[in-house]
Enzyme design. Structure first.
Site, PDB file in Angstrom:
ATOM      1  N   GLU A 155       0.378   6.947  13.147  1.00 24.41           N
ATOM      2  CA  GLU A 155       0.860   7.946  12.188  1.00 24.41           C
ATOM      3  C   GLU A 155       0.921   9.328  12.845  1.00 24.41           C
ATOM      4  OE1 GLU A 155      -1.429   8.194   8.569  1.00 24.41           O
ATOM      5  OE2 GLU A 155       0.078   9.449   7.581  1.00 24.41           O
ATOM      6  N   LYS A 174      -8.284   9.334   1.752  1.00 23.90           N
ATOM      7  CA  LYS A 174      -8.974   8.035   1.830  1.00 23.90           C
ATOM      8  C   LYS A 174     -10.385   8.204   2.382  1.00 23.90           C
ATOM      9  CE  LYS A 174      -4.839   5.125   2.108  1.00 23.90           C
ATOM     10  NZ  LYS A 174      -3.772   6.141   2.181  1.00 23.90           N
ATOM     11  N   HIS A 234      -1.179   8.908   5.220  1.00 25.83           N
ATOM     12  CA  HIS A 234      -1.604   7.562   4.874  1.00 25.83           C
ATOM     13  C   HIS A 234      -3.051   7.407   5.357  1.00 25.83           C
ATOM     14  CE1 HIS A 234      -1.151   3.478   3.600  1.00 25.83           C
ATOM     15  NE2 HIS A 234      -1.391   2.992   4.793  1.00 25.83           N
ATOM     16  N   PHE A 241       1.621  -3.124   4.661  1.00 26.88           N
ATOM     17  CA  PHE A 241       1.927  -4.466   5.153  1.00 26.88           C
ATOM     18  C   PHE A 241       3.396  -4.758   4.822  1.00 26.88           C
ATOM     19  CE2 PHE A 241      -2.408  -6.897   5.095  1.00 26.88           C
ATOM     20  CZ  PHE A 241      -2.932  -5.957   5.938  1.00 26.88           C
ATOM     21  N   HIS A 274      -9.518   3.123   0.552  1.00 31.09           N
ATOM     22  CA  HIS A 274      -8.108   2.766   0.467  1.00 31.09           C
ATOM     23  C   HIS A 274      -7.851   2.090  -0.874  1.00 31.09           C
ATOM     24  CE1 HIS A 274      -4.131   1.572   1.212  1.00 31.09           C
ATOM     25  NE2 HIS A 274      -4.208   1.225   2.481  1.00 31.09           N
ATOM     26  N   CYS A 298       0.792  -1.231   0.000  1.00 32.74           N
ATOM     27  CA  CYS A 298       0.000   0.000   0.000  1.00 32.74           C
ATOM     28  C   CYS A 298       0.823   1.280   0.000  1.00 32.74           C
ATOM     29  CB  CYS A 298      -0.987  -0.043   1.155  1.00 32.74           C
ATOM     30  SG  CYS A 298      -2.109  -1.452   0.945  1.00 32.74           S
TER      31      CYS A 298
END
Lengths: 401, 84, 401
Positions: free
Chosen positions: A304, A323, A293, A388, A328, A162
């Site tokens: 974050e 997002k 993010h 990830f 996402h 991602c």
């Protein structure tokens, strides 16, 4: 060493296709979330996603035949076609092999993999369609772009999940800085699919109707899709052809948590920010806006924000998450972030975090640009991407000095 | 009763496999996270396997309390009450 | 691009785990081949053939190795009962149980190879160097099996979301690189390139760039492909009817660092990566051949070597009559060096092919103890091309310090 600039933008998104519609979407705080139509979601408790139902590849693509390519490749190629048109470049003026492609992705041709898996379930492994199997390799995302734009240079697909678009932009930046190429198309693409929807639901990370990053009651992501490609070129090349220049890529940083496959790591993310600032030769106080993010999970947004506090101290710039509007979009996510950040610089506004209602006391001091876009001058944008595998990647974009 | 209920042995096997332990390494009160380095993914997977094995749906909202084998066993007993 | 050296390596392949296993296998098969039909010099080639350099016939390409029974690796029916796999591979025997029980096969093969490559290079990872040491691995689409099986669960379970959350990260293509970072605590640049047959050479280019740009001091660079029914059936269904090559599996990993490396990056200098080039030419035919010819020509120029000194070409070709890489390479070099196809030993290994080729080159003892040059080539069905020139040093086991 060459300077690197952004001269073309190609968003294919749920809030708008093409730079004009996408800019309007960001300014209006448009939501691209709708009931899932690309697969049968009836067995799932949560049935919404950020699909791009208005995507008609045949109306955007000129050279490749859509049916021969998977949905993610179509997204990538269409986005690149839009970026090229936006840039005004005639590719025939670039020497053969001096224009290349780097596409990031999380799940590659996930829709094709799901189709051949359905064939396995129906008819056994021998029942898989050989033509579809030929569309399975993830490398075809970049190849779709190279074929569509008839480019003989590098054609690379990066699969760093991602944050992959930021990896792609970073690598393209390196190729331009070092003189390996003069023009690069960089970004990412992914498609909504059953397995990711199921996996995120099972992790307890999928929300029902609206993604609300940085809100106290945030409850997870919505899966999304699309293609986000930026055309980058050396400053010299752009000036020589009299191009309209949106912004400059200042540098990037990547690192790895090396701690947990899915849980974000505050110290590691903070280190990634510091590395990106160092590589871009800027200081935290130079950053005017952070395109987060911001997935909308309790864990991501908290970690974050804490990492941002660690690096920025008591001068934290506004931090918003697109997002909230698009869901996402996985490997495309930081590509959309880079496009949004570029537009923020070019037009002087901050994209909002929509669906925001309740401050989170744990994130006090963080301005999420709630619900409404804000007109303001922006010179430097930090675009965050985490993933990830602990694959953190952060790109810095600035106004051309 | 815990000692004679065959479900305890079955639960021990399930939990040990997910936590990558030999069954005898797992004590009834050893904390999954503190003592066996389990994360939330593993806890969710334990619930999923219980769901499949015993046909009992333990809500994910109870996850924070299910921090050792005894607590998991108690939850299974509680949620199977009335199901026989 | 030059100035990057290899200080150690490992493979997990059908020959076994580690350098010694590969060396032994090559000694056996190549020795037998040399005794029988040395220096056959098959040259049904373009009119480029001029002089055959001294040392031609090294390494001697062996006859195709017999595949082994692989039915133990699949609960599903396989198209053929044999393949090139490490059937008795058990990750627990190498890494223990903790942290490994949910690895998929690709991850297990890669993580074991990464650890062994660190050992082979004598690199000790600690808090002083872990942020300067990264990983880049090549793949086709991660674990096709993990991804497809996850989708299958959503189709066959009572409820489509009853998937295993612990296995969700395995559906993401960066799983192996992320797990390698976790296992060995590697916090530097961590990336995954997904370009199938080109993936190892692209990983080598990515890793070389990361070192050259100063983002890290050293990188584990490799590629992996697992044996699975999914890949076996893909090979079978997409291959030419009646002449399908056996499906193979392997991971190959190399420790790359700067020539003026820090002390911790390994005492040996086993090989030097002189040049890496990529290109794209779709559609087959002469125009597509030209993409690879161009790659090789540029690589020779950048490496600053005399093409006549390149004594072998290691190609990714699989079909017995296939000269899709060899012919363009010879055209660019202007002579016909020996050819080595690792597919003859290890079957169709897709992303791992280039890594096996480099390992095979380094593991083959030359007749004369002098530095030797190899050209590695790769070509994908869609039109991607890549070339690398590597100089192998004699006395690979010795320290140069």
């Amino acid at each position: 060493m060459h300077r690197v600039v952004v001269t073309g933008l190609g968003p294919v998104s749920s809030i708008g296709i093409g730079v004009s519609a996408f800019t309007d979407g960001l300014r209006e705080g448009r939501s691209g979330i709708s009931p899932i139509s690309s697969f049968d979601a009836s067995g799932f408790p949560h049935r919404n996603a950020g699909e791009v139902p208005g995507f008609r590849p045949e109306t955007l693509l000129r050279r490749i035949e859509a049916a021969r390519w998977g949905r993610s490749g179509q997204f990538a190629a269409a986005a690149a076609r839009l970026a090229l048109a936006d840039s005004g470049l005639d590719p025939a003026t670039v020497a053969a092999g001096r224009a290349g492609v780097v596409v990031g992705t999380t799940s590659g041709e996930s829709v094709v993999v799901e189709a051949v898996t359905a064939q396995q379930v129906e008819a056994g492994f021998g029942g898989m369609d050989p033509d579809l199997l030929g569309q399975v390799p993830a490398g075809r995302l970049a190849h779709a772009v190279s074929t569509e734009l008839d480019l003989a240079g590098e054609s690379l697909t990066l699969a760093t999940a991602c944050s992959a678009s930021n990896y792609a932009i970073g690598y393209a930046y390196d190729m331009l800085v070092t003189g390996e190429a003069e023009v690069m198309f960089a970004g990412g693409a992914d498609s909504v699919c059953r397995w990711a929807h199921a996996g995120f639901f099972r992790l307890g990370a999928l929300t029902a109707d609206a993604c609300s990053p940085f809100d106290r009651n945030r409850s997870g992501i919505l899966t999304g899709e699309g293609g986000a490609i930026l055309m980058l070129e050396t400053l010299d090349h752009a000036r020589a052809r009299g191009a309209r220049i949106y912004a400059e890529v200042l540098g990037y940083g990547v690192n790895c948590d090396a701690s947990h496959p899915v849980a974000p790591d505050r110290a590691s993310i903070a280190n990634c920010m510091r590395a990106a600032h160092r590589n871009a030769s800027i200081k935290p106080e130079d950053v005017d806006y952070i395109c987060a993010h911001g997935t909308g999970t309790p864990a991501n947004d908290s970690v974050e924000a804490q990492a941002i506090f660690d690096v920025f101290g008591d001068r934290v710039p506004p931090v918003s998450s697109i997002k909230s509007m698009m869901g996402h979009t996985m490997g495309a996510a930081s590509g959309f972030g880079a496009i949004a950040g570029t537009l923020a610089i070019a037009h002087g506004f901050l994209p909002p975090t929509i669906n925001w209602s309740t401050p989170d006391p744990a994130l006090a001091g963080l301005d999420p640009v709630p619900n409404t876009a804000r007109e303001t001058g922006v010179r430097v944008v930090q675009n965050n991407g985490f993933a990830f595998g602990g694959n953190n990647a952060i790109v810095l974009i600035g106004a051309v000095e | 009763m815990t000692q004679t209920d065959p479900r305890m042995a079955e639960l021990r096997d399930i939990v040990a496999e997910v936590l990558e332990l030999e069954p005898e390494e797992l004590t009834e009160t050893g904390d999954f996270a503190e003592d066996y380095q389990a994360d939330s993914l593993r806890a969710i997977e334990i619930l999923a396997r219980i769901d499949k094995k015993f046909k009992i749906e333990i809500p994910q909202s109870e996850l924070p309390q299910l921090n050792n084998l005894k607590a998991v066993y108690d939850a299974v007993v509680r949620h199977s009450a009335g199901q026989v | 691009m030059s100035g990057v050296v290899i200080t150690g390596w490992s493979t997990t392949s059908p020959a076994g785990v580690g350098r010694a296993a590969l060396v032994d296998r090559l000694a056996t098969v190549v020795g037998a081949a040399a005794a029988g039909t040395a220096a056959t010099g098959d040259s049904p080639l373009v009119g480029a053939a001029t002089a055959v350099p001294d040392g031609a016939g090294w390494p001697v390409e062996p006859p195709p190795a017999d595949p082994v029974e692989v039915t133990a690796l699949s609960d599903e029916p396989l198209p053929t009962p044999t393949g090139h796999a490490l059937v008795d591979f058990d990750v627990r025997a190498h890494l223990g149980r903790k942290g490994t029980s949910f690895y998929d096969r690709a991850t297990a093969l890669a993580v074991v190879a990464c650890g062994d490559a660190l050992r082979d290079a004598a690199v000790e990872v600690d808090d002083t160097n872990r942020s300067r040491l990264g990983v880049v691995l090549g793949t086709s689409l991660g674990s096709f099996r993990s991804t497809s099986d996850y989708t299958r669960e959503t189709l066959v379970q009572d409820k489509p979301y009853l998937v295993n959350p612990v296995l969700f990260p395995n559906t993401v293509m960066n799983c192996a690189a992320g797990q390698a970072a976790i296992r060995y605590g590697l916090r530097g640049v961590n990336a995954t390139v997904a370009t199938g047959p080109l993936a190892f050479l692209d990983a080598l280019r990515y890793g070389t760039n990361a070192i050259a740009r100063g983002y890290v001091d050293a990188m584990l660079v490799g590629a992996v492909e697992e044996f699975s029914p999914h890949r076996a059936w893909t090979t079978w269904l997409t291959g030419q009817p009646g002449r399908s090559i056996p499906t193979g599996e392997a991971a190959a990993v190399f420790l790359l660092t700067r020539a003026d490396r820090p002390d911790w990056a390994g005492p040996r200098r086993e090989a030097e990566v002189l040049a890496l080039t990529t290109g794209y030419g779709p559609g087959g035919g002469p125009a597509a051949d030209q993409a690879l010819t161009g790659c090789v020509t540029r690589a020779v120029r950048r490496a600053g070597v005399d093409p006549a000194d390149i004594s072998c070409v290691l190609t990714g070709e699989t079909d017995p009559d296939d000269t899709d890489e060899y012919a363009p390479a010879c055209a660019a070099l202007g002579h016909v060096p020996a050819r080595m196809r690792v597919s003859r030993l290890f079957g169709r290994c897709d992303a791992a092919t280039g890594g096996l080729a480099l390992a095979t080159f380094l593991a083959s003892e030359p007749p004369e103890p002098t530095p030797r040059l190899a050209l590695l080539t790769g070509r994908s069905p869609d039109g991607g091309t890549a070339a690398a020139i590597v100089r192998g040093w004699p006395g690979a086991g010795a320290s140069d310090r």
